[in-house]
Design an enzyme around this catalytic site. Structure first.
Site, PDB file in Angstrom:
ATOM      1  N   ALA A  82      25.272 -13.537  11.987  1.00 14.48           N
ATOM      2  CA  ALA A  82      25.648 -12.527  11.007  1.00 14.48           C
ATOM      3  C   ALA A  82      24.574 -12.561   9.921  1.00 14.48           C
ATOM      4  CB  ALA A  82      27.016 -12.854  10.431  1.00 14.48           C
ATOM      5  N   GLY A 128      27.024 -15.799  14.668  1.00  9.43           N
ATOM      6  CA  GLY A 128      27.579 -14.546  15.173  1.00  9.43           C
ATOM      7  C   GLY A 128      26.852 -14.033  16.411  1.00  9.43           C
ATOM      8  N   GLU A 144      28.453 -15.813  19.195  1.00  3.39           N
ATOM      9  CA  GLU A 144      29.806 -15.272  19.362  1.00  3.39           C
ATOM     10  C   GLU A 144      29.769 -13.894  20.036  1.00  3.39           C
ATOM     11  OE1 GLU A 144      30.523 -16.017  15.129  1.00  3.39           O
ATOM     12  OE2 GLU A 144      32.369 -17.013  15.724  1.00  3.39           O
TER      13      GLU A 144
END
Ligand code: HXC
Length: 262
Positions: free
Chosen positions: A68, A112, A115
């Site tokens: 992220a 992220g 993920e």
């Protein structure tokens, strides 16, 4: 489906195959909110597209995605994160597409980025891909499913070790641990492998493919007995399709099935 975006590139490189390339090279494809919005839009467009039957998601040779966007997150307060449901739209990525999504991961897939890769239906990577959940080093924890999906994928002992230390694991580890279905020597071979698998899937009945994806995904949420029962119900329902008749008749006649996708 191929409109222009700022942070991603979208194309249909092969019959039946959609490709999304994360394209924010200056930030190693850090997943800022506008990028996730674009990704959601692109996946929804591929879902609606009559010509696309499977989708490949990739980054660059250097980075699938480095996480992220840390610079975007840094000033957030609790109440902002909470009331704006920060990161919640990432979950839409897992529901936007009923068609198979293959992640082709080279380079960094951190936080992220890891993920996001774990959200795909099939994960392929290069041997030296660099996976990890380093959030602990930033004073937070994985927030887009890492503690859940990584744990299901590699087991509790390894997930704890990775998430509590923030250490990375390689593409080879990912394949050995069952996170990745296949590992490739370099980015070119990886992309070719992912596109070719997508093309193979795109050659089957869309109805059966959607049902197969849905049934496998149920295994992540249901107890075994419920899952097997769910599978049997969906299996039964496919005898109501034309493609079941077409597929089995073609086998008997030693012909290639001409799917109607109905
Ligand atoms: C914002 C990032 C970024 C990120 C890299 N960049 N990762 N910007 N968010 N996650 C930017 C850098 O600031 C730098 O910008 C440029 O990309 C190139 O990165 P470098 O660090 O110079 O490259 P390199 O030395 O090759 O190191 C690569 C790296 C390192 C090891 C991947 O960038 C890194 O550690 N990045 C952060 C990885 C991380 O912690 N990810 C988890 C984030 S938390 P400038 O402008 O300086 O050139 C997270 C939470 C998820 O993901 C929760 C829910 C989604």
């Amino acid at each position: 489906a191929c409109r222009s975006y700022e942070f991603i590139e979208v194309s249909e490189p092969r019959p039946g195959v959609g490709l999304v390339k994360l394209n924010r090279p200056k930030a190693l494809n850090a997943l800022c909110s506008p990028l996730i919005d674009e990704l959601n839009t692109a996946l929804r467009a591929f879902q609606a597209s009559p010509t696309v039957a499977a989708v490949v998601l990739t980054g660059s040779e250097r980075a699938f995605a480095a996480g992220a966007d840390i610079k975007e997150m840094a000033p957030l307060t609790f109440s902002e994160a909470y009331t704006k449901s920060f990161i919640e739209s990432w979950s839409d990525l897992t529901t936007a597409l009923k068609k198979p999504l293959i992640a082709a991961v080279a380079g960094h897939a951190l936080g992220g980025g890891c993920e996001l890769a774990l959200m795909a239906d099939i994960l392929y990577c290069t041997a030296n891909a660099n996976f990890g959940q380093p959030e602990i080093k930033l004073g937070v924890i994985p927030g887009a499913g890492g503690t859940q999906r990584l744990t299901r994928a590699v087991g509790k002992a390894r997930a704890m070790d990775l998430i509590l230390t923030g250490r990375s694991f390689s593409g080879e580890d990912a394949e050995r641990w069952g996170v990745a279905a296949k590992v490739f020597p370099d980015y070119e071979a990886l992309l070719e492998g992912a596109l070719s698998t997508a093309e193979t899937i795109a050659g089957y009945s869309k109805v059966a493919v959607q049902a197969a994806k849905e049934a496998v995904n149920k295994s992540q949420d249901l107890a075994l007995r419920d899952g097997v029962e769910y599978e049997r119900r969906v299996f039964h329902s496919l005898f109501g399709t034309n493609d079941q008749k077409i597929g089995m008749k073609a086998f008997a006649e030693k012909k290639k099935p001409e799917w109607t996708h109905s």
